[in-house]
Enzyme design. Structure first.
Site, PDB file in Angstrom:
ATOM      1  N   MET A  12       0.947  -1.158   0.051  1.00 54.86           N
ATOM      2  CA  MET A  12       0.108  -0.080  -0.054  1.00 54.86           C
ATOM      3  C   MET A  12       0.782   1.442  -0.112  1.00 54.86           C
ATOM      4  SD  MET A  12      -3.370  -1.017   2.539  1.00 54.86           S
ATOM      5  CE  MET A  12      -2.146  -1.791   3.699  1.00 54.86           C
ATOM      6  N   CYS A  96      -1.913  -0.606 -10.419  1.00 53.92           N
ATOM      7  CA  CYS A  96      -1.660   0.712  -9.911  1.00 53.92           C
ATOM      8  C   CYS A  96      -2.641   1.733 -10.902  1.00 53.92           C
ATOM      9  CB  CYS A  96      -0.370   1.217  -9.994  1.00 53.92           C
ATOM     10  SG  CYS A  96      -0.072   2.938  -9.047  1.00 53.92           S
ATOM     11  N   ARG A 220      -6.423  -2.625   3.477  1.00 52.45           N
ATOM     12  CA  ARG A 220      -6.950  -1.838   4.323  1.00 52.45           C
ATOM     13  C   ARG A 220      -7.552  -2.218   5.473  1.00 52.45           C
ATOM     14  NH1 ARG A 220     -10.551   0.316  -0.399  1.00 52.45           N
ATOM     15  NH2 ARG A 220     -10.529  -1.601  -0.690  1.00 52.45           N
TER      16      ARG A 220
END
Ligand SMILES: Cc1cc2nc3c(=O)[nH]c(=O)nc-3n(C[C@H](O)[C@H](O)[C@H](O)COP(=O)(O)O)c2cc1C
Length: 319
Positions: A12, A96, A220
């Site tokens: 990340m 990405c 996340r």
């Protein structure tokens, strides 16, 4: 009960940096981490670029290197350099969404051209003796080339494939389409890593059940709950893992101690705000205070922590 699948801490960029990875490693529970991408532009100076990567950063937990670029020869050279620096695995970024990246034909742009994806992955796989892997989204604008990209990746000689089932255009908006992970699993012979929207142990179990994927990657969800990997492991061991406030506090202390010394105080406050932002968002008792925490402008880091940690202590409950 089946055994726990291999658990991977997701790359990340900007959030999961060295500080975060070191704090996560102090908690543990995951089997491997992936460093955020190293961009390999056309004018890459490989030795200086590769310095950002420390294979033993989280020792004994292995840290895979991830490369992003579109020039097969340079990517192969960079892969060699990563192997020389001790990488146990080298991942090709095909996900990405950043326009500066995709504008250069790298990241998720590779999903527009399965032949180029194949050429780059093959050049990397042929250049090194450690496993090369691919991490991809489900497509660029849509999923029309989804199967072609999966097969192009597999045929290049990679060892496994991680799928984050959103297109580049989706960004992080709509829910991850787990049914595409199931599709990848039924199409490919190599292992498939399921990724996207795992926030709880239940999510992890549902993903395994719905997709039959081989390994799990969490991003996340681990920023909001650093104990999620232990909780998944505990489930498979037939127990439960209930983190204490002290465990969270210790994790925060490691995070603080790993912030780069040279980082300006404002930068440190912003890093803490970023981390707390994820945690506050995940707790009903804290969510309303999130905005005021993020907009608070303290005189220094100590003031920020003195104001915020008691709030966290009061509103945080074990996940
Ligand atoms: C801030 C941020 C930075 C990211 N950087 C990378 C990266 O450098 N390389 C990569 O392959 N994926 C990157 N991703 C995607 C994640 O690895 C992951 O695929 C995605 O967040 C979905 O998983 P999650 O729902 O568990 O977070 C990034 C995601 C976020 C939120």
């Amino acid at each position: 009960m089946t055994s726990c699948p291999h658990l991977i801490l997701a790359p990340m960029e900007g959030v999961g940096d060295r500080t975060f990875r070191k704090a996560m490693a102090s908690v543990g529970g995951f089997d491997e981490a992936v460093m955020d991408f190293l961009s390999v532009p056309k004018n890459a100076h490989i030795p200086s670029l590769s310095k950002k990567y420390q294979a033993d950063e989280l020792s004994p937990i292995p840290l895979a290197a991830q490369l992003m670029g579109s020039d097969p020869e340079l990517m192969a050279d960079m892969a060699k350099e990563m192997e020389r620096r001790g990488a146990h695995r080298i991942d090709l970024n095909c996900g990405c969404p950043s326009n500066t990246v995709t504008g250069n034909g790298a990241g998720s742009s590779l999903l527009k051209d399965p032949n180029l994806l194949h050429t780059i992955a093959k050049a990397m796989a042929n250049a090194v003796s450690v496993p090369v892997t691919v991490k991809m989204r489900s497509g660029y604008g849509d999923t029309s080339l989804f199967k072609e990209n999966l097969l192009a990746a597999e045929e290049s000689g990679i060892k496994f494939l991680t799928l984050h089932p959103r297109t580049k255009v989706d960004g992080y908006g709509p829910p991850a389409k787990w049914e595409l992970i199931a599709e990848a699993k039924s199409l490919l012979k190599i292992p498939v890593v399921g990724n996207g929207d795992i926030l709880t142990v239940e999510d992890a179990l549902n993903m395994l059940k719905q997709t039959k994927c081989d390994y799990l990657m969490i991003g996340r969800g681990s920023v909001a709950n650093p104990f999620i990997f232990h909780q998944i492991k505990a489930h498979f061991a037939g127990t439960t893992y209930t983190p204490t406030w002290e465990a969270l506090y210790n994790y925060l202390q490691v995070f603080l101690s790993e912030l780069p010394e040279e980082m300006p105080m404002r930068g440190k406050i912003n890093k803490m705000k970023q981390l707390f932002g994820f945690i506050f968002k995940s707790k009903p008792a804290l969510i309303e205070m999130r905005r005021s925490m993020l907009t608070y402008t303290p005189a220094n880091l100590t003031d920020f922590l003195d104001a915020t940690i008691p709030l966290l202590h009061k509103g945080w409950t074990a996940p």
